[in-house]
Scaffold this motif. Structure first.
Motif, PDB file in Angstrom:
ATOM      1  N   LEU A  84      17.104  -0.884   7.923  1.00  0.00           N
ATOM      2  CA  LEU A  84      15.946   0.060   6.699  1.00  0.00           C
ATOM      3  C   LEU A  84      14.859   0.279   8.317  1.00  0.00           C
ATOM      4  CD1 LEU A  84      15.305   1.696   4.435  1.00  0.00           C
ATOM      5  CD2 LEU A  84      13.690  -0.421   3.912  1.00  0.00           C
ATOM      6  N   MET A  85      14.597   1.757   8.130  1.00  0.00           N
ATOM      7  CA  MET A  85      13.546   2.109   8.594  1.00  0.00           C
ATOM      8  C   MET A  85      12.789   3.248   7.422  1.00  0.00           C
ATOM      9  SD  MET A  85      15.361   4.537  11.595  1.00  0.00           S
ATOM     10  CE  MET A  85      16.721   5.286  11.470  1.00  0.00           C
ATOM     11  N   GLY A  86      11.551   3.848   7.792  1.00  0.00           N
ATOM     12  CA  GLY A  86      10.649   4.177   7.057  1.00  0.00           C
ATOM     13  C   GLY A  86       9.113   4.327   7.249  1.00  0.00           C
ATOM     14  N   SER A  87       8.873   5.084   5.902  1.00  0.00           N
ATOM     15  CA  SER A  87       6.883   5.434   6.637  1.00  0.00           C
ATOM     16  C   SER A  87       7.212   6.208   4.946  1.00  0.00           C
ATOM     17  CB  SER A  87       6.552   5.418   7.321  1.00  0.00           C
ATOM     18  OG  SER A  87       5.287   5.683   7.806  1.00  0.00           O
ATOM     19  N   HIS A  88       5.366   6.919   4.938  1.00  0.00           N
ATOM     20  CA  HIS A  88       5.735   7.806   3.912  1.00  0.00           C
ATOM     21  C   HIS A  88       5.361   9.404   4.160  1.00  0.00           C
ATOM     22  CE1 HIS A  88       0.823   7.968   4.995  1.00  0.00           C
ATOM     23  NE2 HIS A  88       1.288   6.994   5.543  1.00  0.00           N
ATOM     24  N   PHE A 130       7.991   6.408   0.750  1.00  0.00           N
ATOM     25  CA  PHE A 130       7.248   5.412  -0.864  1.00  0.00           C
ATOM     26  C   PHE A 130       6.207   6.449  -1.124  1.00  0.00           C
ATOM     27  CE2 PHE A 130       9.648   1.935   2.899  1.00  0.00           C
ATOM     28  CZ  PHE A 130      10.289   1.394   1.852  1.00  0.00           C
ATOM     29  N   THR A 131       6.040   5.782  -2.480  1.00  0.00           N
ATOM     30  CA  THR A 131       5.094   6.880  -3.430  1.00  0.00           C
ATOM     31  C   THR A 131       3.332   5.975  -3.224  1.00  0.00           C
ATOM     32  OG1 THR A 131       7.169   7.165  -4.620  1.00  0.00           O
ATOM     33  CG2 THR A 131       4.628   7.180  -5.462  1.00  0.00           C
ATOM     34  N   GLU A 132       2.590   6.646  -2.515  1.00  0.00           N
ATOM     35  CA  GLU A 132       1.634   6.841  -3.111  1.00  0.00           C
ATOM     36  C   GLU A 132       1.133   5.346  -1.863  1.00  0.00           C
ATOM     37  OE1 GLU A 132      -1.309   7.670  -2.951  1.00  0.00           O
ATOM     38  OE2 GLU A 132      -2.248   7.443  -5.147  1.00  0.00           O
ATOM     39  N   ASP A 141      -2.924   1.260  -3.181  1.00  0.00           N
ATOM     40  CA  ASP A 141      -2.386   2.097  -1.917  1.00  0.00           C
ATOM     41  C   ASP A 141      -0.834   1.539  -1.668  1.00  0.00           C
ATOM     42  OD1 ASP A 141      -3.442  -0.227  -0.651  1.00  0.00           O
ATOM     43  OD2 ASP A 141      -4.073  -0.209   1.260  1.00  0.00           O
ATOM     44  N   MET A 142      -0.497   1.599  -0.912  1.00  0.00           N
ATOM     45  CA  MET A 142       1.224   1.093  -0.442  1.00  0.00           C
ATOM     46  C   MET A 142       1.630   0.554  -1.732  1.00  0.00           C
ATOM     47  SD  MET A 142      -0.802   0.169   2.569  1.00  0.00           S
ATOM     48  CE  MET A 142      -1.690  -1.217   2.366  1.00  0.00           C
ATOM     49  N   HIS A 364      -0.123  -0.552   6.011  1.00  0.00           N
ATOM     50  CA  HIS A 364       1.360  -0.165   5.827  1.00  0.00           C
ATOM     51  C   HIS A 364       2.655  -0.094   5.098  1.00  0.00           C
ATOM     52  CE1 HIS A 364       0.162   2.400  10.313  1.00  0.00           C
ATOM     53  NE2 HIS A 364      -0.603   0.772  10.279  1.00  0.00           N
ATOM     54  N   ASP A 365       3.450   0.186   4.930  1.00  0.00           N
ATOM     55  CA  ASP A 365       4.078   0.060   4.352  1.00  0.00           C
ATOM     56  C   ASP A 365       4.992  -1.448   4.380  1.00  0.00           C
ATOM     57  OD1 ASP A 365       4.096   2.082   1.412  1.00  0.00           O
ATOM     58  OD2 ASP A 365       4.808   3.177   3.073  1.00  0.00           O
ATOM     59  N   ALA A 366       5.660  -1.347   5.856  1.00  0.00           N
ATOM     60  CA  ALA A 366       5.679  -2.389   6.573  1.00  0.00           C
ATOM     61  C   ALA A 366       5.217  -3.778   6.215  1.00  0.00           C
ATOM     62  CB  ALA A 366       5.720  -2.565   7.953  1.00  0.00           C
ATOM     63  N   GLN A 367       3.869  -3.672   5.494  1.00  0.00           N
ATOM     64  CA  GLN A 367       3.022  -5.062   5.222  1.00  0.00           C
ATOM     65  C   GLN A 367       4.445  -5.530   4.237  1.00  0.00           C
ATOM     66  OE1 GLN A 367      -0.648  -3.325   5.734  1.00  0.00           O
ATOM     67  NE2 GLN A 367      -1.309  -4.486   3.613  1.00  0.00           N
ATOM     68  N   GLU A 368       4.295  -4.890   3.003  1.00  0.00           N
ATOM     69  CA  GLU A 368       4.823  -5.235   2.144  1.00  0.00           C
ATOM     70  C   GLU A 368       6.147  -5.668   1.830  1.00  0.00           C
ATOM     71  OE1 GLU A 368       3.135  -5.324  -0.913  1.00  0.00           O
ATOM     72  OE2 GLU A 368       1.466  -4.176  -0.256  1.00  0.00           O
ATOM     73  N   ILE A 369       6.992  -4.924   2.763  1.00  0.00           N
ATOM     74  CA  ILE A 369       8.324  -5.373   3.428  1.00  0.00           C
ATOM     75  C   ILE A 369       8.775  -6.557   4.504  1.00  0.00           C
ATOM     76  CG2 ILE A 369      10.775  -4.027   4.048  1.00  0.00           C
ATOM     77  CD1 ILE A 369       9.433  -2.579   1.576  1.00  0.00           C
TER      78      ILE A 369
END
Length: 418
Positions: A84-88, A130-132, A141-142, A364-369
């Motif tokens: 998986l790769m991604g961001s917002h 990812f949303t918001e 955030d995130m 960043h979203d990465a910290q959640e994933i």
């Protein structure tokens, strides 16, 4: 193993096209900025454009119940967990063209490049947004990545409201991105996010690439101080219950804490301050301010929060005001997976691109994933000291291209070329 290089001109064209959705002329800088808050009409238009690019790249698109969007490229062994790769793609109100969007559009460019090279992989590859992520509109955030990783519930997220009272759920429905895919996504094999650095470390080192070791602790709180409105000319200073004065003391104390060194590398910001009734000749009866604290040390972050709370208690007594805190967000230090960092480093070495390792000051979203699978990030250097969240935000075509080349080849290594 095949070494691939993305089409840099095509990536740049996409970045420049997307920035016009929500684009505005910023009077303060004289530059073109981007205002594309989550789940607004501008966000909806941007989402539809990005989805169209995903489909043109042959990806199978799905939308989950918090509005996260994923595009999947099939692997030769489809039962394997995906790479998986991604961001917002949402922005702050005074944003630029690169924050978040580089990782998303760069991910699509990775897929196009693999397709054009005829490269197949064992694992499926997904690109998501990812949303918001910014948390500007709904205060958390995130949001989308936190829901899909299970830290926040879908019900909690759906019920968040913006300043006008609109809920996340209603806005997802309104813009047509209230998907039916489960919000808790299948666990990936690993996740890599490419993002602009938003700081000066890479530029100071004279390199385009950063390998991110983790994300520092982040604390968001909203503080409301309530005093008593009174006439500015007739009320003696010693008789006042001035909420504005109390708020000013909070702001000064936060800066003193940062300068003192008592709390390590603490960074503190009051980004929003509102006074009521907001009249020139009336003593403020209420002050509401947001407090953003960041620290790469969890223990020192906890100590800073405790001290600030005690300081507010003391000034409440001194200025005859009451204080109410609201927790908006709190995340601990998140270390990224050393094995994935090493793959990124090996990839950069193979491409002849020098790099530095650094901890991220931004969330960043990465910290959640990272809570559900091995995760890491590639940073890309920015101009103007890496400034971000302003129309002055800028990363060169060369730096963006180098960052996505690293992303592409790291993804290929982890997905397993057939």
């Amino acid at each position: 193993m095949t070494e691939i290089r993305i089409n840099r001109e095509r990536l740049w064209r996409d970045l420049m096209e997307l920035k016009e959705i929500g684009g505005y002329d910023d009077e303060a800088t004289g530059l073109r900025g981007v205002r594309r808050l989550a789940l607004t009409d501008e966000d909806a238009r941007a989402r539809r454009l990005v989805v169209s690019w995903m489909r043109q790249a042959g990806l199978k698109v799905r939308v989950d119940r918090i509005g996260n969007v994923y595009g999947e490229r099939a692997g030769e062994e489809p039962g394997l967990p995906c790479m998986l790769m991604g961001s917002h793609i949402d922005t702050v109100a005074t944003g630029g063209a690169f924050d978040g969007t580089l990782g998303v559009l760069g991910g699509i460019e990775v897929i196009r490049t693999l397709n054009e090279a005829g490269v197949r992989t064992r694992r499926p590859i997904e690109i998501g947004f990812f949303t918001e992520e910014e948390g500007v509109r709904f205060g958390t955030d995130m949001l989308g990545s936190a829901v899909t990783a299970g830290r926040l519930t879908l019900e909690y997220a759906h019920n968040l409201t913006d300043a006008g009272g609109a809920t996340v759920k209603d806005e997802l429905v309104r813009i047509g991105f209230d998907g039916d895919a489960p919000e808790i996504r299948p666990v990936p094999h690993a996740y890599i996010e490419c993002h602009i650095e938003q700081g000066p470390i890479l530029a100071t080192a004279g390199v385009d690439i950063g390998i991110v070791t983790g994300v520092q602790s982040i604390s968001w709180q909203r503080l409301t101080l309530r005093g008593e409105a009174a006439h500015a000319g007739t009320t003696p200073i010693e008789s006042r219950a001035d909420a504005g004065l109390a708020a000013a003391e909070v702001i000064v104390e936060i800066r003193r804490m940062c300068d003192s060194g008592e709390y390590g590398q603490l960074r503190g910001t009051v980004g929003d301050l509102r006074l009521l009734p907001g009249q020139t000749n009336v003593i403020p009866s209420e002050a509401t301010l947001t407090v953003d604290l960041r620290n790469p040390d969890d223990t020192l972050m906890t100590a800073a929060e405790k001290h600030l709370a005690e300081h507010v208690d003391a000034l409440s007594d001194r200025h005859r005001v009451t204080a109410a805190w609201e927790r908006m967000a709190r995340t601990a230090v998140i270390p990224f997976h050393e094995g994935i960092q090493d793959v990124i480093a090996e990839t950069a070495d193979a491409l002849g691109l020098p790099y530095v390792r650094a901890m991220s000051g931004a969330g960043h979203d990465a910290q959640e994933i990272a809570a559900i699978c091995p995760a890491a990030m590639v940073f890309v250097a920015g101009e103007n000291g890496g400034i971000s969240h302003t129309p002055r935000e800028y990363s060169s075509p060369s730096a963006c291209g180098n960052g996505i080349d690293v992303l592409a080849n790291a993804i290929l290594r982890l997905a397993g070329e057939v």
